[in-house]
Write a protein that holds these residues in place. Structure first.
Motif, PDB file in Angstrom:
ATOM      1  N   GLU A  57      44.732  33.659  36.509  1.00 36.29           N
ATOM      2  CA  GLU A  57      43.736  33.545  37.572  1.00 36.29           C
ATOM      3  C   GLU A  57      43.090  34.889  37.885  1.00 36.29           C
ATOM      4  O   GLU A  57      41.898  34.957  38.210  1.00 36.29           O
ATOM      5  CB  GLU A  57      44.376  32.955  38.825  1.00 36.29           C
ATOM      6  CG  GLU A  57      44.880  31.532  38.658  1.00 36.29           C
ATOM      7  CD  GLU A  57      43.782  30.579  38.231  1.00 36.29           C
ATOM      8  OE1 GLU A  57      42.621  30.768  38.667  1.00 36.29           O
ATOM      9  OE2 GLU A  57      44.077  29.643  37.470  1.00 36.29           O
ATOM     10  N   LEU A  58      43.850  35.970  37.772  1.00 29.33           N
ATOM     11  CA  LEU A  58      43.263  37.299  37.972  1.00 29.33           C
ATOM     12  C   LEU A  58      42.221  37.591  36.900  1.00 29.33           C
ATOM     13  O   LEU A  58      41.158  38.151  37.197  1.00 29.33           O
ATOM     14  CB  LEU A  58      44.368  38.358  37.942  1.00 29.33           C
ATOM     15  CG  LEU A  58      43.914  39.811  38.093  1.00 29.33           C
ATOM     16  CD1 LEU A  58      43.217  40.028  39.435  1.00 29.33           C
ATOM     17  CD2 LEU A  58      45.099  40.764  37.954  1.00 29.33           C
ATOM     18  N   VAL A  59      42.499  37.212  35.671  1.00 25.55           N
ATOM     19  CA  VAL A  59      41.534  37.393  34.586  1.00 25.55           C
ATOM     20  C   VAL A  59      40.231  36.670  34.907  1.00 25.55           C
ATOM     21  O   VAL A  59      39.129  37.233  34.785  1.00 25.55           O
ATOM     22  CB  VAL A  59      42.114  36.885  33.250  1.00 25.55           C
ATOM     23  CG1 VAL A  59      41.035  36.850  32.169  1.00 25.55           C
ATOM     24  CG2 VAL A  59      43.264  37.778  32.799  1.00 25.55           C
ATOM     25  N   HIS A  60      40.322  35.406  35.307  1.00 24.23           N
ATOM     26  CA  HIS A  60      39.128  34.624  35.616  1.00 24.23           C
ATOM     27  C   HIS A  60      38.329  35.261  36.750  1.00 24.23           C
ATOM     28  O   HIS A  60      37.095  35.348  36.673  1.00 24.23           O
ATOM     29  CB  HIS A  60      39.520  33.197  35.996  1.00 24.23           C
ATOM     30  CG  HIS A  60      40.103  32.419  34.858  1.00 24.23           C
ATOM     31  ND1 HIS A  60      40.827  31.269  35.014  1.00 24.23           N
ATOM     32  CD2 HIS A  60      40.072  32.647  33.518  1.00 24.23           C
ATOM     33  CE1 HIS A  60      41.214  30.807  33.843  1.00 24.23           C
ATOM     34  NE2 HIS A  60      40.779  31.631  32.910  1.00 24.23           N
ATOM     35  N   ALA A  61      39.020  35.715  37.794  1.00 23.94           N
ATOM     36  CA  ALA A  61      38.317  36.292  38.936  1.00 23.94           C
ATOM     37  C   ALA A  61      37.599  37.584  38.547  1.00 23.94           C
ATOM     38  O   ALA A  61      36.425  37.783  38.896  1.00 23.94           O
ATOM     39  CB  ALA A  61      39.303  36.551  40.075  1.00 23.94           C
ATOM     40  N   ASN A  69      38.284  39.752  45.575  1.00 22.15           N
ATOM     41  CA  ASN A  69      39.027  38.555  45.967  1.00 22.15           C
ATOM     42  C   ASN A  69      40.152  38.266  44.991  1.00 22.15           C
ATOM     43  O   ASN A  69      41.237  37.821  45.394  1.00 22.15           O
ATOM     44  CB  ASN A  69      38.079  37.359  46.033  1.00 22.15           C
ATOM     45  CG  ASN A  69      37.163  37.421  47.243  1.00 22.15           C
ATOM     46  OD1 ASN A  69      37.519  38.009  48.257  1.00 22.15           O
ATOM     47  ND2 ASN A  69      35.988  36.833  47.131  1.00 22.15           N
ATOM     48  N   GLY A  70      39.913  38.518  43.712  1.00 22.83           N
ATOM     49  CA  GLY A  70      40.939  38.259  42.715  1.00 22.83           C
ATOM     50  C   GLY A  70      42.163  39.133  42.917  1.00 22.83           C
ATOM     51  O   GLY A  70      43.298  38.655  42.841  1.00 22.83           O
ATOM     52  N   ILE A  71      41.940  40.420  43.196  1.00 19.42           N
ATOM     53  CA  ILE A  71      43.068  41.332  43.410  1.00 19.42           C
ATOM     54  C   ILE A  71      43.826  40.964  44.669  1.00 19.42           C
ATOM     55  O   ILE A  71      45.060  40.992  44.696  1.00 19.42           O
ATOM     56  CB  ILE A  71      42.558  42.785  43.471  1.00 19.42           C
ATOM     57  CG1 ILE A  71      42.022  43.211  42.098  1.00 19.42           C
ATOM     58  CG2 ILE A  71      43.665  43.733  43.927  1.00 19.42           C
ATOM     59  CD1 ILE A  71      41.316  44.545  42.099  1.00 19.42           C
ATOM     60  N   LEU A  72      43.096  40.591  45.749  1.00 20.04           N
ATOM     61  CA  LEU A  72      43.761  40.200  46.989  1.00 20.04           C
ATOM     62  C   LEU A  72      44.628  38.961  46.776  1.00 20.04           C
ATOM     63  O   LEU A  72      45.801  38.921  47.192  1.00 20.04           O
ATOM     64  CB  LEU A  72      42.721  39.937  48.077  1.00 20.04           C
ATOM     65  CG  LEU A  72      43.264  39.447  49.425  1.00 20.04           C
ATOM     66  CD1 LEU A  72      44.213  40.470  50.024  1.00 20.04           C
ATOM     67  CD2 LEU A  72      42.112  39.142  50.382  1.00 20.04           C
ATOM     68  N   ASN A  73      44.077  37.936  46.122  1.00 25.22           N
ATOM     69  CA  ASN A  73      44.852  36.723  45.869  1.00 25.22           C
ATOM     70  C   ASN A  73      46.028  37.004  44.951  1.00 25.22           C
ATOM     71  O   ASN A  73      47.125  36.466  45.149  1.00 25.22           O
ATOM     72  CB  ASN A  73      43.951  35.652  45.249  1.00 25.22           C
ATOM     73  CG  ASN A  73      43.040  35.005  46.272  1.00 25.22           C
ATOM     74  OD1 ASN A  73      43.448  34.732  47.393  1.00 25.22           O
ATOM     75  ND2 ASN A  73      41.802  34.763  45.889  1.00 25.22           N
ATOM     76  N   TYR A  74      45.812  37.850  43.953  1.00 24.91           N
ATOM     77  CA  TYR A  74      46.888  38.210  43.031  1.00 24.91           C
ATOM     78  C   TYR A  74      48.023  38.912  43.782  1.00 24.91           C
ATOM     79  O   TYR A  74      49.202  38.609  43.566  1.00 24.91           O
ATOM     80  CB  TYR A  74      46.328  39.112  41.942  1.00 24.91           C
ATOM     81  CG  TYR A  74      47.357  39.657  40.975  1.00 24.91           C
ATOM     82  CD1 TYR A  74      47.886  38.863  39.967  1.00 24.91           C
ATOM     83  CD2 TYR A  74      47.789  40.981  41.066  1.00 24.91           C
ATOM     84  CE1 TYR A  74      48.820  39.363  39.065  1.00 24.91           C
ATOM     85  CE2 TYR A  74      48.719  41.491  40.179  1.00 24.91           C
ATOM     86  CZ  TYR A  74      49.227  40.673  39.181  1.00 24.91           C
ATOM     87  OH  TYR A  74      50.165  41.181  38.299  1.00 24.91           O
ATOM     88  N   ALA A  75      47.656  39.828  44.666  1.00 30.11           N
ATOM     89  CA  ALA A  75      48.680  40.544  45.440  1.00 30.11           C
ATOM     90  C   ALA A  75      49.484  39.587  46.306  1.00 30.11           C
ATOM     91  O   ALA A  75      50.705  39.719  46.423  1.00 30.11           O
ATOM     92  CB  ALA A  75      48.015  41.614  46.310  1.00 30.11           C
ATOM     93  N   MET A  76      48.834  38.592  46.885  1.00 28.99           N
ATOM     94  CA  MET A  76      49.519  37.640  47.745  1.00 28.99           C
ATOM     95  C   MET A  76      50.454  36.741  46.936  1.00 28.99           C
ATOM     96  O   MET A  76      51.612  36.528  47.312  1.00 28.99           O
ATOM     97  CB  MET A  76      48.491  36.813  48.515  1.00 28.99           C
ATOM     98  CG  MET A  76      47.675  37.621  49.509  1.00 28.99           C
ATOM     99  SD  MET A  76      46.262  36.734  50.207  1.00 28.99           S
ATOM    100  CE  MET A  76      47.076  35.447  51.126  1.00 28.99           C
ATOM    101  N   GLN A  77      49.953  36.197  45.825  1.00 33.53           N
ATOM    102  CA  GLN A  77      50.795  35.318  45.009  1.00 33.53           C
ATOM    103  C   GLN A  77      51.956  36.104  44.391  1.00 33.53           C
ATOM    104  O   GLN A  77      53.091  35.612  44.337  1.00 33.53           O
ATOM    105  CB  GLN A  77      49.985  34.670  43.876  1.00 33.53           C
ATOM    106  CG  GLN A  77      48.660  34.057  44.280  1.00 33.53           C
ATOM    107  CD  GLN A  77      48.809  33.028  45.374  1.00 33.53           C
ATOM    108  OE1 GLN A  77      49.776  32.284  45.403  1.00 33.53           O
ATOM    109  NE2 GLN A  77      47.851  32.991  46.283  1.00 33.53           N
TER     110      GLN A  77
END
Length: 412
Positions: A57-61, A69-77
């Protein structure tokens, strides 16, 4: 986890097989030949499934130009994955009795991480954290069950510590409901508050009693998970290169990325394992800083793989980002990995300013490689390899000087 207070006495020796169910009592910190169990290794491998989903998902973002947004979501997950893994690891180091119930509860935790992995895509794309929350609750309730067993077999301060863990974990699960119930803009703040609350639970629980984790076992567990994460990075990059070659035939554009990526991963492995960290853990009581700091090591190591995938997709024209952004997707997590490994590991064993500066300077040079266009990843790989060679050379010179000094001392 543990605090910096002196370790409390604990029973020594490995658990003795006496039946399918046994009391969950503390193991000894001085236990000889303590190694990771097959159940722990299986546990780690299942967690990599969730890490791989977060990486995809980080790759796609990033490839679509939504890096923030991708880094923030990645950090949370990634925090949910890492925190559940870490809590189990330190608990198992202190209390693993390998009976039937312990195994079943651990497998329930594995099921929880698989549920969490199934919800990562929805969390990234639709900001729907329900499935992720359910998976996390399964893992954490299983951890509560383990602490309840430990509390039942313990007395005094040890029992108080176990009960504090139970109460702290349960309260945090209620707080995490904010990710499901509150509106989108509030969720990053919920994550920040709850992440801090989770990390405060061990600090509070172990104020009066220190769990009897095993330094060598803990160092091995973290090392094995680092290897698994780096292996996932290699696998993800390999699949990306293969797909790009099959679909676009752009072997010439992909070879520098593949070669540079391998050099980065090989160097990352070398740098992490060049020093025996378990002696440092036993000596100075910095276990909280060391254990918590591995969030950045694990997350950045996995992000290197995601960055290599982004670089591959950019090379064949499948992204909507600049060459600088694609290069930075590799170089920035690489630099973060180098700095955190230096802070947590290497700086404790370096002698002299030259040795101390190797990794910080390397991290800076890797960031500078971001501006080298299509050759950025390959250049970063060469810089990391040069750092390894420099470290080996400086260590060899130091050993040579010490031997020479030792040889001349008797004569003097």
């Amino acid at each position: 986890m543990t605090s910096s207070s002196p370790p409390a006495p604990a029973s020594s020796g490995a658990p003795r097989p006496s039946g399918p169910l046994r009391r969950l009592t503390a193991r000894g910190r001085d236990e000889a030949h303590r190694v990771s169990s097959p159940l722990e290794l299986f546990f780690d491998l299942c967690f990599v499934v969730a890490i791989a989903q977060a990486g995809v998902e980080l790759v796609h973002a990033v490839a679509e130009g939504h890096a923030g947004n991708g880094i923030l979501n990645y950090a949370m997950q990634f925090f949910a994955i890492w925190w559940a893994w870490m809590n189990f690891t330190w608990f198992a180091s202190a209390y693993d009795n390998d009976d039937a119930l312990y195994r079943v509860v651990t497998l329930v935790q594995v099921a929880g991480v698989l549920v969490l992995a199934a919800g990562i895509s929805r969390a990234f794309q639709q900001h729907d954290y329900l499935v992720v929350w359910i998976g996390y609750v399964i893992m954490r309730l299983a951890m509560v069950a383990q602490w309840l067993r430990a509390a039942r077999s313990a007395e005094g301060a040890e029992r108080t510590t176990a009960v504090r863990y139970v109460c702290g974990v349960l309260l945090c699960q209620v707080g995490w409901l904010g990710l499901v119930l509150l509106p989108g803009p509030a969720r990053p703040w919920v994550f920040l508050v709850m992440a801090l609350a989770e990390m405060c639970v061990p600090l509070y629980a172990e104020r009066g009693y220190e769990t009897s984790w095993h330094p060598h076992h803990i160092a091995e567990r973290y090392g094995l998970f680092t290897i698994i994460v780096l292996g996932e990075t290699v696998a993800a990059a390999t699949v990306a290169v293969k797909s790009a070659v099959d679909e676009h035939g752009a072997l010439g554009e992909l070879l520098p990325i593949a070669a540079g990526g391998l050099l980065i991963v090989f160097s990352a492995w070398w740098i992490y394992f060049v020093v025996p960290i378990h002696g440092h853990l036993r000596a100075n009581g910095q276990a909280f800083l060391w254990g918590y700091g591995h969030y950045l090591i694990f997350a950045s190591a996995a992000a290197i793989g995601a960055g290599l995938e982004v670089a591959v997709e950019h090379a064949v024209g499948k992204t909507h980002i600049s060459t600088l952004s694609a290069s930075a997707a590799v170089t920035l997590p690489t630099a973060l990995y180098l700095l955190t490994v230096w802070l947590l590991h290497s700086r404790h064993f370096k002698v002299g300013i030259a040795q101390q500066l190797v990794l910080p300077v390397t991290a800076l040079l890797v960031i500078c490689c971001s501006f080298l266009g299509d050759w950025a990843v390959l250049a970063a790989g060469f810089v990391c390899s040069a750092a390894v060679a420099t470290g080996v050379m400086l260590t060899a010179r130091m050993v040579h000087r010490e031997r020479a000094a030792g040889a001349t001392a008797p004569a003097g």
